[in-house]
Motif scaffolding. Sequence first.
Motif, PDB file in Angstrom:
ATOM      1  N   ARG A   4       0.852  -1.213   0.000  1.00  0.00           N
ATOM      2  CA  ARG A   4       0.000   0.000   0.000  1.00  0.00           C
ATOM      3  C   ARG A   4       0.880   1.253   0.000  1.00  0.00           C
ATOM      4  NH1 ARG A   4       2.194   2.435   4.376  1.00  0.00           N
ATOM      5  NH2 ARG A   4       1.736   1.575   6.395  1.00  0.00           N
ATOM      6  N   ALA A   6       0.391   5.053   1.554  1.00  0.00           N
ATOM      7  CA  ALA A   6      -0.510   5.640   2.555  1.00  0.00           C
ATOM      8  C   ALA A   6      -0.161   7.096   2.826  1.00  0.00           C
ATOM      9  CB  ALA A   6      -0.431   4.809   3.837  1.00  0.00           C
ATOM     10  N   PRO A   7      -0.392   7.977   1.872  1.00  0.00           N
ATOM     11  CA  PRO A   7      -0.015   9.380   2.075  1.00  0.00           C
ATOM     12  C   PRO A   7      -0.943  10.102   3.059  1.00  0.00           C
ATOM     13  CG  PRO A   7      -1.218   9.151   0.011  1.00  0.00           C
ATOM     14  CD  PRO A   7      -1.046   7.760   0.561  1.00  0.00           C
ATOM     15  N   SER A   8      -0.381  11.087   3.728  1.00  0.00           N
ATOM     16  CA  SER A   8      -1.202  11.973   4.558  1.00  0.00           C
ATOM     17  C   SER A   8      -1.639  13.127   3.659  1.00  0.00           C
ATOM     18  CB  SER A   8      -0.383  12.522   5.720  1.00  0.00           C
ATOM     19  OG  SER A   8       0.111  11.450   6.486  1.00  0.00           O
ATOM     20  N   GLU A  40      -4.342   8.806   4.716  1.00  0.00           N
ATOM     21  CA  GLU A  40      -4.216   8.821   6.176  1.00  0.00           C
ATOM     22  C   GLU A  40      -4.603  10.201   6.711  1.00  0.00           C
ATOM     23  OE1 GLU A  40      -0.533   6.759   7.341  1.00  0.00           O
ATOM     24  OE2 GLU A  40      -1.848   5.017   7.185  1.00  0.00           O
ATOM     25  N   TYR A 154      -1.104   8.578  14.669  1.00  0.00           N
ATOM     26  CA  TYR A 154      -0.664   7.837  13.481  1.00  0.00           C
ATOM     27  C   TYR A 154      -0.347   6.377  13.803  1.00  0.00           C
ATOM     28  CZ  TYR A 154       3.062   6.046  10.502  1.00  0.00           C
ATOM     29  OH  TYR A 154       3.858   5.227   9.749  1.00  0.00           O
ATOM     30  N   VAL A 158      -2.395   3.507  11.814  1.00  0.00           N
ATOM     31  CA  VAL A 158      -1.705   2.791  10.738  1.00  0.00           C
ATOM     32  C   VAL A 158      -1.686   1.280  11.007  1.00  0.00           C
ATOM     33  CG1 VAL A 158       0.707   2.865  11.541  1.00  0.00           C
ATOM     34  CG2 VAL A 158       0.233   3.137   9.153  1.00  0.00           C
ATOM     35  N   ARG A 172       7.974   2.168   2.775  1.00  0.00           N
ATOM     36  CA  ARG A 172       7.737   3.603   2.990  1.00  0.00           C
ATOM     37  C   ARG A 172       9.082   4.280   3.229  1.00  0.00           C
ATOM     38  NH1 ARG A 172       4.675   2.345   8.685  1.00  0.00           N
ATOM     39  NH2 ARG A 172       6.487   1.551   9.798  1.00  0.00           N
ATOM     40  N   LEU A 176      10.477   6.984   8.451  1.00  0.00           N
ATOM     41  CA  LEU A 176       9.583   6.247   9.356  1.00  0.00           C
ATOM     42  C   LEU A 176      10.247   4.995   9.935  1.00  0.00           C
ATOM     43  CD1 LEU A 176       6.273   6.738   7.384  1.00  0.00           C
ATOM     44  CD2 LEU A 176       6.862   7.704   9.606  1.00  0.00           C
TER      45      LEU A 176
HETATM   46  N1  GLU Z   1       0.887   8.692   6.311  1.00  0.00           N
HETATM   47  C1  GLU Z   1       2.303   8.591   6.520  1.00  0.00           C
HETATM   48  C2  GLU Z   1       3.025   9.721   5.826  1.00  0.00           C
HETATM   49  O1  GLU Z   1       2.538  10.223   4.836  1.00  0.00           O
HETATM   50  C3  GLU Z   1       2.899   7.302   5.992  1.00  0.00           C
HETATM   51  C4  GLU Z   1       2.441   6.129   6.742  1.00  0.00           C
HETATM   52  C5  GLU Z   1       3.047   4.820   6.381  1.00  0.00           C
HETATM   53  O2  GLU Z   1       3.439   4.608   5.217  1.00  0.00           O
HETATM   54  O3  GLU Z   1       3.104   3.989   7.262  1.00  0.00           O
HETATM   55  O4  GLU Z   1       4.082  10.091   6.271  1.00  0.00           O
END
Ligand code: GLU
Length: 279
Positions: A4, A6-8, A40, A154, A158, A172, A176
């Motif tokens: 996946r 998962a952008p904010s 997200e 978050y 997540v 990602r 992170l």
């Molecule tokens: N939503 C997070 C972000 O944009 C990424 C989360 C993830 O990939 O676990 O920084």
Amino acid sequence: MRGRFAPSPSGALHLGHISTALLSWLQAHSMGGEWWLRMEDNDPQRSKSEHMHGIRRDLAWLGLHWDVEGPLQSDRHAAYAEALDVLTQQGLVFACQCTRKDMEEAVRASDQSWGSYPGTCLHAHLAMDGPYALRLHHSEDAFVLRRADGAWAYQLAVVVDDQAQNITHVLRGQDLVNSQASQTLLHQKLGGAPPKFNHAPLWLGPDGVRLSKRHHARSVQDYRLAGWSPNALLGHVACALGYLPEPTPCVPKDLLPSFVAHPLRQRAIAPSEVLPLWV
Ligand code: GLU
């Protein structure tokens, strides 16, 4: 296999996002898996629906088509509350009124390593339904699960989503990497197996710091309006990632053999390596 992106939705996609989305897309497709998109929008103050529209438009323009879009995090309060209950029943959750500043001062005063929780509210027995943040207590750590303003943090959102959506592979950004331990722990406490984690190289701004809105980083939309084609843009990104010898235009699936043959680049990418993207 299921991956996946998962952008904010708190801003537009820039080079770092394009590169991470591309790598995660390549991982899923090289393994014959599905690739999900998940917005997200757990932070109500920073998330904007215009950014969600922009992110979908930009991914589609780049040819990074997703198989399924998962539910918005803003529609998942019940699932997060249920997970919080499961953790509370295990005696892992406590209410905390420390501000970030309080914590920094307490950690400095007690000579503990940075990142550890100073323990200030651990035995204070503040009301769990009061105006406090809720934290998960585990050894030295105590990260936030729900903020004092009621927003879900978050880390909790997540993990609950990755579990509910059967995500098996998370690829990602390196920024992170420190979340992996907290999230692995949460997966275990919530009774699931953690996904396999990989980290994409960071893209740096001219100051050597991770590219962000502060740099007024050009967005996908800026490149498009400046006359770039998606294939030319992807060619430069793929070359910087080590998948093309020259920045020749390409579509995502052209890169599959090279993605499979090469290890993931770890070193951050400086503007000097991708000058045409900066002029
Ligand atoms: N939503 C997070 C972000 O944009 C990424 C989360 C993830 O990939 O676990 O920084």
